[in-house]
Design a protein around this motif. Structure first.
Motif, mmCIF file in Angstrom:
data_model
loop_
_atom_site.group_PDB
_atom_site.id
_atom_site.type_symbol
_atom_site.label_atom_id
_atom_site.label_comp_id
_atom_site.label_asym_id
_atom_site.label_seq_id
_atom_site.Cartn_x
_atom_site.Cartn_y
_atom_site.Cartn_z
ATOM 1 N N PRO A 30 -7.118 7.434 4.566
ATOM 2 C CA PRO A 30 -8.485 7.508 4.010
ATOM 3 C C PRO A 30 -9.036 6.152 3.584
ATOM 4 C CG PRO A 30 -6.877 8.330 2.420
ATOM 5 C CD PRO A 30 -6.136 8.114 3.699
ATOM 6 N N ASP A 31 -8.190 5.158 3.404
ATOM 7 C CA ASP A 31 -8.632 3.838 2.971
ATOM 8 C C ASP A 31 -8.944 2.981 4.193
ATOM 9 O OD1 ASP A 31 -8.984 1.278 1.988
ATOM 10 O OD2 ASP A 31 -7.353 1.423 0.522
ATOM 11 N N PRO A 32 -10.203 2.622 4.438
ATOM 12 C CA PRO A 32 -10.546 1.818 5.629
ATOM 13 C C PRO A 32 -9.888 0.448 5.617
ATOM 14 C CG PRO A 32 -12.421 1.993 4.129
ATOM 15 C CD PRO A 32 -11.394 2.938 3.627
ATOM 16 N N THR A 33 -9.596 -0.089 4.432
ATOM 17 C CA THR A 33 -8.918 -1.393 4.369
ATOM 18 C C THR A 33 -7.515 -1.294 4.950
ATOM 19 O OG1 THR A 33 -10.163 -1.947 2.374
ATOM 20 C CG2 THR A 33 -8.212 -3.262 2.847
ATOM 21 N N VAL A 34 -6.810 -0.213 4.612
ATOM 22 C CA VAL A 34 -5.459 0.000 5.137
ATOM 23 C C VAL A 34 -5.509 0.226 6.643
ATOM 24 C CG1 VAL A 34 -3.456 1.537 5.093
ATOM 25 C CG2 VAL A 34 -4.583 0.889 2.960
ATOM 26 N N GLU A 35 -6.514 1.001 7.100
ATOM 27 C CA GLU A 35 -6.664 1.232 8.538
ATOM 28 C C GLU A 35 -6.862 -0.083 9.281
ATOM 29 O OE1 GLU A 35 -9.861 3.286 11.627
ATOM 30 O OE2 GLU A 35 -9.731 4.015 9.558
ATOM 31 N N ASP A 36 -7.729 -0.950 8.748
ATOM 32 C CA ASP A 36 -7.976 -2.244 9.388
ATOM 33 C C ASP A 36 -6.715 -3.101 9.397
ATOM 34 O OD1 ASP A 36 -9.837 -4.403 10.403
ATOM 35 O OD2 ASP A 36 -9.114 -5.349 8.556
ATOM 36 N N MET A 37 -5.965 -3.092 8.293
ATOM 37 C CA MET A 37 -4.743 -3.886 8.225
ATOM 38 C C MET A 37 -3.704 -3.374 9.225
ATOM 39 S SD MET A 37 -3.464 -6.539 6.858
ATOM 40 C CE MET A 37 -4.664 -6.777 5.503
ATOM 41 N N ALA B 12 -1.880 5.253 10.461
ATOM 42 C CA ALA B 12 -2.971 4.617 9.717
ATOM 43 C C ALA B 12 -3.980 3.979 10.665
ATOM 44 C CB ALA B 12 -2.407 3.574 8.754
ATOM 45 N N ALA B 13 -3.482 3.348 11.728
ATOM 46 C CA ALA B 13 -4.368 2.674 12.679
ATOM 47 C C ALA B 13 -5.228 3.658 13.452
ATOM 48 C CB ALA B 13 -3.544 1.825 13.645
ATOM 49 N N SER B 14 -4.767 4.916 13.575
ATOM 50 C CA SER B 14 -5.528 5.924 14.319
ATOM 51 C C SER B 14 -6.574 6.612 13.456
ATOM 52 C CB SER B 14 -4.575 6.972 14.900
ATOM 53 O OG SER B 14 -3.921 7.677 13.862
ATOM 54 N N GLY B 15 -6.699 6.175 12.206
ATOM 55 C CA GLY B 15 -7.746 6.701 11.343
ATOM 56 C C GLY B 15 -7.300 7.778 10.391
ATOM 57 N N GLU B 16 -5.981 8.009 10.282
ATOM 58 C CA GLU B 16 -5.497 9.071 9.394
ATOM 59 C C GLU B 16 -5.413 8.621 7.940
ATOM 60 O OE1 GLU B 16 -2.114 11.301 10.596
ATOM 61 O OE2 GLU B 16 -2.598 11.206 12.743
ATOM 62 N N ALA C 92 0.814 -1.213 0.000
ATOM 63 C CA ALA C 92 0.000 0.000 0.000
ATOM 64 C C ALA C 92 0.848 1.263 0.000
ATOM 65 C CB ALA C 92 -0.927 -0.003 1.212
ATOM 66 N N GLY C 93 2.159 1.110 -0.031
ATOM 67 C CA GLY C 93 3.041 2.263 -0.137
ATOM 68 C C GLY C 93 3.739 2.679 1.139
ATOM 69 N N PHE C 94 3.656 1.870 2.197
ATOM 70 C CA PHE C 94 4.335 2.213 3.440
ATOM 71 C C PHE C 94 5.849 2.074 3.252
ATOM 72 C CE2 PHE C 94 0.174 2.146 4.817
ATOM 73 C CZ PHE C 94 0.011 2.354 6.167
ATOM 74 N N THR C 95 6.624 2.866 4.041
ATOM 75 C CA THR C 95 8.082 2.836 3.967
ATOM 76 C C THR C 95 8.617 1.552 4.594
ATOM 77 O OG1 THR C 95 8.157 5.245 4.135
ATOM 78 C CG2 THR C 95 10.202 4.054 4.589
ATOM 79 N N GLU C 96 9.476 0.841 3.879
ATOM 80 C CA GLU C 96 9.976 -0.442 4.372
ATOM 81 C C GLU C 96 11.028 -0.272 5.462
ATOM 82 O OE1 GLU C 96 11.905 -4.627 2.677
ATOM 83 O OE2 GLU C 96 11.551 -2.934 1.327
#
Length: 784
Positions: A303-310, A297-301, A280-284
């Motif tokens: 915009p993709d709810p799938t990424v937030e859930d992951m 991402a986990a705190s809701g920042e 999804a483009g996160f820094t390795e």
């Protein structure tokens, strides 16, 4: 100039080391825009230009007379900060002396009519800074917080926690304030950075690691004018002699079947989620940046709810995996095997992740006879300070700590650190290392034992160690050795890759008579007695033997669980670790030394005994040199005794001290002076490294000054019978004790009683008095 011209200048200009100091300055209240749209410098801006051009002083010459000289790195750091307009962050690993840099900056500022604000994150650091400033001859130090609200009207310097400062930071209308922000990485949040007032014209940030897992690092970078102006890590600190050299011992333990199942389940989720997040483009890399993005991402920042859930799934499984490794039953059970290592150290800190494990591990050490306590955030501030005082005084041998010792605590000198797995951040690992790597007064090395779960991300044989930051602890070590637990004893893993690497590196150094391998007094004295050699000849011969025996001698691990192994070859025996020869014995029936035989060994034959049979299987007196003969057992016991005994801290029974004071006039048997005198005499006897005999009561040592009976653990002197020959030494020690100033008569009887009670309590806390002896002495003192 116009606003457009200014912005163009800022876009095209940087300082000589690439920092954004100009931008930080012009956005800090130093400019204003007139009605015609022109940008002009304020009066403070004019003075800032003068500050930016002010040359650095000769810092080494400017230091307080009588103070320790500045280290090379400190002078370089001060120059870099001054050259950067007296704005900037200095990044120095824990234990290197970064507070001294702040003190010299403060000294210069005061001489130039500045006031000073020192911002710290904890009350402990407030106390340390106030004490450090006063010790360095800087007075007029005030505090702000806890009901105290000192100001610049009465004090040149204000020291405060950032929690007290942020609502109303002290300022001067002309901006002539130096801010020293200790642990400055802590002040990036929107709330705390309000303490970093924009009017402060000089700004120094001090930190061990200038990093955060949020956007606050950008705010700090802007305020201080860029990334650190100077950095010193452990590699240079060790090379310059700023912190101690150290060795690392890796101790692997196995997970239970249930723990392994839970770990594998969580680990699979972590790995699958990481692959999805990277896609999804996160820094390795680095791992800290990746974790920061996952947290956001986990705190809701995102915009993709799938990424937030992951991201949430990743963090949950990541935490579960840590819990399995942290709470592994084998890690706790290894506490019993650690007892001999902790006992023979000169102070230990054991680092855990959880308070519960700290408490359980401290209890295990106490069960093994080690004076140990858990120190954690649930304890009151005063109780934590008391534990540190007791560790410094020798009343405690070890502290077991989760995060409470990671930052902002002045830890007493210790030389053993036990890390129960990885750390949650690189900053935490650097702080933990620094607690143990502070220079020792006698120049001794430090040791880290890393207890890890095998076949997990803590295992450096299958992991790069970045996730738990274990890579930091091994990359600057002098040596890395694998250990294992066998029959409740920790012993080296012979033949491990780490062990062979260490051995190969050190063998090449044995060619030099004064090489890095240390020779213990006991080993040198034993060789001198056996062969009539000088101290230098003994040291050279023992180093050569350790070199020559590598790969040919019969190696037997020590049965007492302490470090080292027995190397037996052709009737000679060494007790040694990779770094030190602990003891020596010759079981031959002739007077030959290894040097005498080395040209013809192993085919040498003399004295009717054939020493050439199968190399290291040659028999001596009907036994293989590696078998536990009486002589072999004696050398192991001798090594154990000299490993454990420390005359400067050993407890002494009141019977021992009382007998000595009565016989040789040491004065008050309940005084520290008398106890120190007896310990000095014991140290004098130990310097000769006499043989010791183990009996039913403990060890018996026949020294020049007396016959000492010492407990089996070598941590308590039971009795002493002074010899006539030692009377002069003891009487000299007695005279020293008598020279000590007596209690002042003006203090009054009540103050005298209080001081005597405090001395008794200190002796009790230090182990010199049992509880029964303490109460009996107190009763006599009070006339009860």
């Amino acid at each position: 100039m116009s606003q457009e011209e200014l912005l163009l200048m800022l876009a095209q200009s940087t300082c000589s080391v690439g920092h954004r100091l100009i931008l930080a300055a012009v956005t800090g209240g130093l400019t204003w825009g007139d009605s015609a749209g022109q940008i002009r410098l304020t009066e403070a801006g004019d003075e800032w230009l003068l500050e930016a051009a002010r040359p650095a002083p000769d810092w080494a010459a400017e230091g307080r007379q009588g103070a320790p000289p500045l280290r090379d790195w400190q002078v370089e750091a001060l120059d870099a900060w001054a050259d950067h307009g007296r704005h900037g962050v200095i990044e120095a690993v824990t234990g290197t002396g970064k507070s001294r840099v702040g003190i010299e900056v403060i000294r210069e500022a005061l001489e130039q009519d500045f006031n000073v604000v020192v911002a710290v994150p904890t009350k402990d650091l407030v106390d340390q800074w106030v004490k450090g400033l006063r010790q360095n001859g800087i007075g007029a130090v005030g505090r702000f917080g806890d009901g105290v609200r000192d100001t610049f009207l009465s004090h040149d310097i204000i020291v405060s926690t950032v929690q007290s400062l942020y609502l109303d930071p002290p300022i001067r209308p002309d901006g002539k304030v130096l801010l020293v922000a200790d642990e400055c990485h802590r002040y990036g949040s929107e709330k705390w950075r309000r303490a970093l007032h924009h009017s402060y014209r000089r700004r120094l940030g001090l930190t061990a690691t200038f990093e955060r897992n949020d956007d606050g690092i950008q705010e700090l970078t802007s305020y201080f004018g860029g990334s650190p102006v100077f950095t010193i890590g452990f590699d240079r600190a060790i090379r310059d002699g700023v912190v101690a050299h150290y060795d690392v011992k890796l101790l692997g333990v196995d997970l239970t079947a249930a723990e392994r199942s839970a770990y594998e389940s969580a680990d699979k989720t972590v790995r699958d989620a990481r692959v999805a997040l990277l896609a999804a483009g996160f820094t390795e890399s680095p791992f800290g940046v990746f974790m920061h993005e996952v947290d956001k991402a986990a705190s809701g920042e995102d915009p993709d709810p799938t990424v937030e859930d992951m991201a949430r799934r990743y963090l949950k499984a990541f935490s579960e995996r840590i819990d399995v490794m942290t709470n592994a039953a084998a890690k706790l059970s290894v506490g019993t095997a650690l007892v001999p290592w902790v006992r023979r150290s000169q102070g230990s800190i054991l680092f855990t992740r959880r308070i519960e494990m700290a408490q359980d591990l401290a209890a295990l050490l106490r069960d093994g006879g080690v004076r140990a306590e858990a120190i954690h955030s649930d304890l009151a501030h005063g109780d934590r300070k008391d534990l540190l005082v007791r560790l410094r005084a020798g009343a405690l041998k070890a502290l077991v700590a989760p995060a409470v010792l990671d930052e902002g605590i002045d830890v007493p000198e210790v030389d053993l650190g036990v890390v129960m797995g990885g750390s949650k951040s690189r900053r935490q690992m650097i702080q933990r290392m620094g607690r143990v790597l502070r220079l020792k007064g006698d120049g001794r090395k430090a040791t880290f034992i890393v207890v890890y779960a095998r076949n997990t991300v803590e295992d450096l044989s299958i992991s790069d160690g970045e996730e738990g930051c274990l890579d930091l602890i091994v990359e600057t070590a002098d040596s890395v050795e694998e250990l294992e637990v066998i029959d409740d004893a920790i012993v080296p893993v012979l033949g491990s890759e780490a062990h062979r690497t260490v051995r190969a590196r050190q063998v090449s150094d044995f060619e030099h008579p004064d090489g890095p391998v240390r020779i213990a007094k006991a080993a040198r004295a034993a060789y001198m007695r056996a062969h009539g050699a000088t101290a230098a000849e003994a040291a050279h011969a023992l180093r050569r033997m350790l070199n020559d025996f590598t790969g040919v001698a019969k190696i037997v691990a020590r049965p007492d669980g302490l470090p080292g192994r027995s190397l037996a070859h052709l009737g000679f025996q060494l007790l040694a670790t990779d770094e030190e020869v602990l003891h020596y014995a010759s079981h031959r029936d002739d007077a030959n030394t290894w040097d005498d035989l080395s040209d013809s060994a192993p085919g040498f034959e003399a004295g009717g005994t054939d020493y050439s049979q199968s190399g290291d299987e040659a028999e001596v007196g009907g036994r293989s040199p590696g078998e536990p003969t009486d002589a072999t057992l004696a050398i192991r016991l001798m090594g154990t005794f000299y490993d454990r005994i420390d005359p400067s801290t050993v407890a002494m029974s009141i019977e021992c001290v009382t007998a000595a004071t009565e016989a040789f006039g040491f004065g008050d048997p309940y005084s520290w002076e008398a106890l120190s005198s007896v310990r000095d005499v014991l140290a004098e006897d130990l310097d000769d490294c006499p043989d010791v005999v183990q009996g039913p009561l403990g060890w018996t040592l026949h020294g020049e000054n007396g016959e000492w009976v010492i407990s089996h653990g070598a941590d308590r002197v039971i009795s002493v019978r002074p010899s006539t020959g030692g009377q002069d030494s003891l009487e000299a020690a007695a005279r020293d004790a008598e020279d000590a100033d007596p209690p002042s008569a003006a203090a009054g009887q009540a103050e005298f009683l209080v001081s005597q009670l405090e001395r008794l309590a200190a002796l009790h806390a230090g182990g010199a008095l049992t509880t029964a002896e303490f109460h009996l002495a107190k009763s006599k003192l009070l006339g009860g």
